[in-house]
Enzyme design. Structure first.
Site, short mmCIF file in Angstrom:
data_model
loop_
_atom_site.label_atom_id
_atom_site.label_comp_id
_atom_site.label_asym_id
_atom_site.label_seq_id
_atom_site.Cartn_x
_atom_site.Cartn_y
_atom_site.Cartn_z
N LYS A 1 0.86 -1.19 0.00
CA LYS A 1 0.00 0.00 0.00
C LYS A 1 0.89 1.23 0.00
CE LYS A 1 -4.17 -0.01 0.81
NZ LYS A 1 -5.30 -0.23 -0.10
N THR B 1 -3.43 -5.44 1.19
CA THR B 1 -2.79 -4.13 1.29
C THR B 1 -3.55 -3.23 2.26
OG1 THR B 1 -4.02 -3.19 -0.59
CG2 THR B 1 -1.95 -4.32 -1.08
N HIS C 1 20.29 27.65 -13.51
CA HIS C 1 21.04 28.69 -14.21
C HIS C 1 20.44 30.08 -13.97
CE1 HIS C 1 23.35 25.67 -16.22
NE2 HIS C 1 22.29 25.15 -16.80
#
Length: 300
Positions: free
Chosen positions: A11, A56, A249
């Site tokens: 999960k 899960t 940059h």
């Protein structure tokens, strides 16, 4: 007949917030926990038999129950509790991998005595991944989205030039990046003394930032190496560091059409470009250690 290869299930992204109350003073741990399990899972793929499958949904419930039962001292410690539980309580499960993101909150100072108000910190997201196979541990922690800048003490010149090179050499430039880093601990056995996970994270971040700030940089690669080297030199519990550093940059704006000089020594104006960007990546190792952190951090 095709043969089943590596497989796992679990999960993902269980958001759990744990409040610890110390009188009027409260403490927050805010985590995003992903559980991944692997082991004897051939039949669920071949025939659809769920006899070895822990749902899960159960792994999700375990995350929340453990937050209450054990508390969350650190992301690493919480992940260790979970990984040990899944491997030792479920015979078909051979390996558990727990990935955790932690979101930091800063206390809001107030005039009163109550200390229960917070503002979300926006500097970085803390990360950890714990893998346990029933006998040995691997803990890789780190961070992402930590943006840093040096407004000077950075140069870039003497590089290879060919007919496609247009970039002018720079002897005083901005150096900025958004740090994504992982570091691997040498703690791997329950017989070893466990690191102080909270202190380790704080100190790793401190040394990383100090190295960034104190390095007179002739290249982002040089700065990266200094950041990793300082961690290895100062934190004995860490054997490997990997960084992925996009070069954010900043280009000088041409103001000559307006009759304005735009020189760095006078305090310049820059255009901050978000893309494309240079991407500098490297691993720094303790001497004698082998690299284990994946080269592609997106797969970690």
């Amino acid at each position: 007949m095709p043969i089943l290869g590596q497989n796992q299930y679990g999960k993902a992204e269980n958001r759990v917030v744990k409040i610890t109350r110390d009188g009027a003073t409260h403490h927050i741990k805010d985590l995003n926990v992903s559980v991944s399990l692997s082991g004897d899972m051939d039949e669920v793929h071949y025939s659809g038999s769920n006899a070895n499958v822990l749902p899960t949904d159960t792994t999700k419930n375990t995350v929340y129950a453990f937050a209450k039962e054990h508390g969350i001292a650190s992301a690493e410690q919480f992940g260790i509790h979970l990984a040990r539980h899944f491997v030792t309580s479920q015979e078909p499960i051979r390996t558990a991998r727990i990935r955790i993101e932690e979101y930091a909150w800063e206390r809001i100072a107030t005039a009163g005595e109550d200390a229960h108000s917070f503002v979300r910190q926006g500097q970085e997201t803390r990360l950890t991944q714990i893998t346990y196979d029933g006998s040995s541990w691997e803990v890789v922690s780190g961070l992402k989205d930590l943006t840093v800048m040096n407004s000077t003490n950075s140069e870039f010149w003497g590089y290879v030039k060919d007919k496609y090179t247009t970039l002018p050499e720079a002897y005083d430039r901005i150096l900025a990046t958004e740090v994504a880093g992982r570091w691997r601990f040498n703690w791997s056995d329950d017989e070893q003394e466990m690191p102080d996970w909270e202190t380790s994270y704080e100190q790793v971040k401190k040394h990383m930032l100090e190295a960034f700030a104190e390095t007179y940089s002739l290249s982002l690669q040089q700065t990266l190496y200094q950041m990793g080297s300082r961690i290895i030199d100062h934190r004995a519990e860490i054997d490997e560091v990997r960084f992925s550093l996009p070069n954010k940059h900043h280009f000088l704006v041409d103001l000559e059409p307006f009759g304005l000089k735009n020189a760095t020594e006078d305090g310049a104006v820059y255009f901050a470009a978000d893309r494309p960007y240079g991407l500098i990546e490297a691993t720094i190792l303790r001497d004698g250690c082998e690299p284990r952190i994946p080269v592609d951090l997106t797969n970690l």
